[in-house]
Design an enzyme around this catalytic site. Structure first.
Site, PDB file in Angstrom:
ATOM      1  CB  CYS A 114      21.367  59.882  37.466  1.00 36.82           C
ATOM      2  SG  CYS A 114      19.827  59.299  38.144  1.00 36.82           S
ATOM      3  CD  GLU A 115      27.393  58.543  34.975  1.00 36.13           C
ATOM      4  OE1 GLU A 115      28.100  58.913  34.024  1.00 36.13           O
ATOM      5  OE2 GLU A 115      27.824  57.977  35.975  1.00 36.13           O
ATOM      6  NE  ARG A 162      31.944  45.502  23.994  1.00 32.60           N
ATOM      7  CZ  ARG A 162      31.929  45.948  22.762  1.00 32.60           C
ATOM      8  NH1 ARG A 162      30.796  46.221  22.163  1.00 32.60           N
ATOM      9  NH2 ARG A 162      33.059  46.147  22.127  1.00 32.60           N
ATOM     10  CE1 TYR A 168      36.246  40.720  27.286  1.00 36.40           C
ATOM     11  CE2 TYR A 168      35.698  40.727  24.947  1.00 36.40           C
ATOM     12  CZ  TYR A 168      36.540  40.365  25.979  1.00 36.40           C
ATOM     13  OH  TYR A 168      37.675  39.651  25.706  1.00 36.40           O
ATOM     14  N   GLY A 207      37.852  34.908  23.026  1.00 35.00           N
ATOM     15  CA  GLY A 207      36.752  35.115  23.959  1.00 35.00           C
ATOM     16  C   GLY A 207      35.544  35.634  23.207  1.00 35.00           C
ATOM     17  NE  ARG A 208      35.646  41.655  20.801  1.00 38.99           N
ATOM     18  CZ  ARG A 208      35.474  42.766  21.548  1.00 38.99           C
ATOM     19  NH1 ARG A 208      34.273  43.262  21.683  1.00 38.99           N
ATOM     20  NH2 ARG A 208      36.503  43.354  22.130  1.00 38.99           N
TER      21      ARG A 208
HETATM   22  N1  LLP Z   1      44.014  37.142  25.754  1.00 43.87           N
HETATM   23  C1  LLP Z   1      44.377  38.296  26.358  1.00 43.87           C
HETATM   24  C2  LLP Z   1      45.708  38.387  26.962  1.00 43.87           C
HETATM   25  C3  LLP Z   1      43.491  39.379  26.393  1.00 43.87           C
HETATM   26  O1  LLP Z   1      43.861  40.526  26.973  1.00 43.87           O
HETATM   27  C4  LLP Z   1      42.205  39.264  25.796  1.00 43.87           C
HETATM   28  C5  LLP Z   1      41.252  40.369  25.839  1.00 43.87           C
HETATM   29  C6  LLP Z   1      41.866  38.035  25.186  1.00 43.87           C
HETATM   30  C7  LLP Z   1      42.794  37.008  25.172  1.00 43.87           C
HETATM   31  C8  LLP Z   1      40.531  37.795  24.545  1.00 43.87           C
HETATM   32  O2  LLP Z   1      40.402  38.569  23.406  1.00 43.87           O
HETATM   33  P1  LLP Z   1      39.122  38.404  22.453  1.00 43.87           P
HETATM   34  O3  LLP Z   1      39.177  37.056  21.774  1.00 43.87           O
HETATM   35  O4  LLP Z   1      37.918  38.503  23.311  1.00 43.87           O
HETATM   36  O5  LLP Z   1      39.238  39.528  21.491  1.00 43.87           O
HETATM   37  N2  LLP Z   1      35.966  44.860  27.292  1.00 43.87           N
HETATM   38  C9  LLP Z   1      36.408  45.072  25.930  1.00 43.87           C
HETATM   39  C10 LLP Z   1      37.351  43.990  25.460  1.00 43.87           C
HETATM   40  C11 LLP Z   1      38.561  43.813  26.344  1.00 43.87           C
HETATM   41  C12 LLP Z   1      39.509  42.772  25.835  1.00 43.87           C
HETATM   42  C13 LLP Z   1      40.579  42.502  26.828  1.00 43.87           C
HETATM   43  N3  LLP Z   1      41.476  41.437  26.508  1.00 43.87           N
HETATM   44  C14 LLP Z   1      35.191  45.181  25.008  1.00 43.87           C
HETATM   45  O6  LLP Z   1      34.071  45.106  25.488  1.00 43.87           O
HETATM   46  O7  LLP Z   1      35.354  45.375  23.805  1.00 43.87           O
END
Ligand code: LLP
Length: 415
Positions: free
Chosen positions: A345-346, A315, A374, A278-279
């Protein structure tokens, strides 16, 4: 300094062939801006690295679920990793094919399982025995078979922020790898379950691939033991993708080399390989643009007050995350050491603390870099602030892919 695809031309910040100040002025701020070309390239980097190994790349929708981005990735041939019925709805609305969807997550509801089964998704990544039983009973009622992978927890420390580390014994995720064989044996007894996969995700924002290799070796050993027991494992889902650089001194891990190493380790195991990045697909392709409202100083601090806040990009407040902050017009002389804060306000509403940065003044625009993942998805209406607009750039053109919320939007559904 900004990261590619964002770069200065003659001290004006651009993404692709569009000057960002032009977007900030006509779309207003705060606004998220994404590069379509970068997103497509970053997806292809994963897909192409697998070469001739049977594989599928499932974009993790949670990172950025805007319909236009899902549509763009669907057109590239991506599959989708979802964690809710809402994400499935988005994927289908965007033209994603249900047979290219995997459903992850530790708390799927009956309604979500039913929606996914009747849509004909590829498979579930199952996280508990009770979930297996639920899927079996709903599949039986619908007269279908459900393909599942059991998500195993390999006890590998991902060495990332504790909130996004998921592969240790104490975490809520998956089934202990040492208990997995028994669970697969019981799954074999369930008539409407086809337990054909193993899945594993140890955490997000990994810049070092060593923990991923350790987890993969543990999972491959499990596949061998399962097959010896007569469980016909066909696919391996290795979870999320690699981390991305947020700080100027961080180096982006090499996706191609990592995927090729995964393929080499899995060679001869006759497995279809799956990944859920994803990221690393959308993160560096996006930025949040904001306008400086005020400068303010106290005896010990200098503050840059901007019009974006923790409700727009949480984040830094939630994970102490670092986002590089750069001016859209780098014409001002000198630097300042300041806290960059929003209107909420935090005290936790900050984007940077004691950061040496360009000496921006009221009216100047800034970009918070690496905000494509994210970012918007975690935005809220806290302090009754409308969520930002989103803009997609391609070549020399840009368009809204989400309009800014209005005050009317904010009270919809309330009596
Ligand atoms: N698959 C599963 C089962 C996951 O839990 C996640 C991310 C992904 C794939 C995707 O991972 P990536 O390729 O994006 O690393 N909100 C947080 C990140 C939460 C990630 C949750 N799971 C942040 O802003 O860093």
């Amino acid at each position: 300094m900004p990261f590619p695809p964002f770069s200065y031309r003659d001290r004006n910040l651009y993404v692709e062939d569009v000057e960002l100040e032009q977007i900030a002025r006509s779309a207003g701020t705060p606004v998220y801006v994404y590069s379509a070309t970068a997103i497509a390239e970053r997806y292809r980097r994963y897909d192409e690295a697998f070469g001739s190994t049977p594989h599928e790349v499932f974009y993790a929708v949670k990172a950025n679920s805007n319909l236009s981005i899902l549509r763009l990735l669907a057109a590239e041939g991506a599959g989708f990793d979802i964690v809710s019925g809402g994400e499935l709805y988005r994927v289908l609305r965007a033209g994603g094919r249900p047979e290219k969807v995997v459903f992850s997550g530790v708390g799927k509801t009956r309604e979500e399982v039913e929606y996914a089964l009747s849509s004909g998704i590829h498979s579930f990544n199952c996280e508990s025995e009770s979930e297996l039983t639920l899927i079996d009973s709903i599949a039986s009622r619908l007269g279908v078979k459900a393909r599942v992978a059991i998500r195993v927890n390999p006890h590998v420390d991902a060495q990332t922020h504790p909130y996004i580390s998921t592969g240790l014994r104490d975490h809520k995720f998956g089934i202990d790898i040492t208990a997995a064989e028994d669970v697969y044996s019981r799954a074999l007894q369930l008539e409407h379950i086809v337990a054909e996969g193993v899945s594993c995700h140890i955490g997000s924002q990994l810049l070092d691939t060593a923990p991923l290799k350790e987890a993969l070796d543990a999972v491959l050993a499990l596949v061998g033991r399962l097959r010896a027991r007569g469980v016909p494992i066909r696919h391996l889902d290795l979870g999320g993708g690699l981390g991305v650089p947020y700080k100027p001194d961080q180096v982006e891990p090499d996706v191609t080399a990592h995927v090729q190493d995964v393929c080499a380790r899995c060679a001869g195991h006759d497995l279809k390989l799956m990944m859920e990045p994803g990221r690393s697909i959308v993160g560096p392709a996006g930025a949040l643009l904001s306008r400086v409202l005020y400068r303010k100083s106290t005896e010990s601090k200098e503050f840059v007050v901007v019009d974006a806040a923790m409700n727009d990009l949480i984040r830094p407040a939630l994970y102490q995350a670092y986002h590089e902050i750069v001016p859209l017009r780098a014409h001002m002389p000198g630097t300042v050491v300041a806290d960059v804060v929003g209107p909420v306000c935090e005290t936790g509403d900050f984007f940077a603390r004691d950061r040496e940065m360009a000496n921006v003044l009221p009216g100047d625009f800034i970009a918070l870099c690496t905000a494509g993942a994210y970012g918007f998805v975690l935005a809220s209406n806290y302090n009754t602030r409308p969520r930002p607009a989103e803009v997609l750039v391609e070549g020399a053109s840009w368009k809204f892919i989400r309009t800014r919320e209005t005050y009317e939007d904010l009270v919809r559904g309330e009596e």
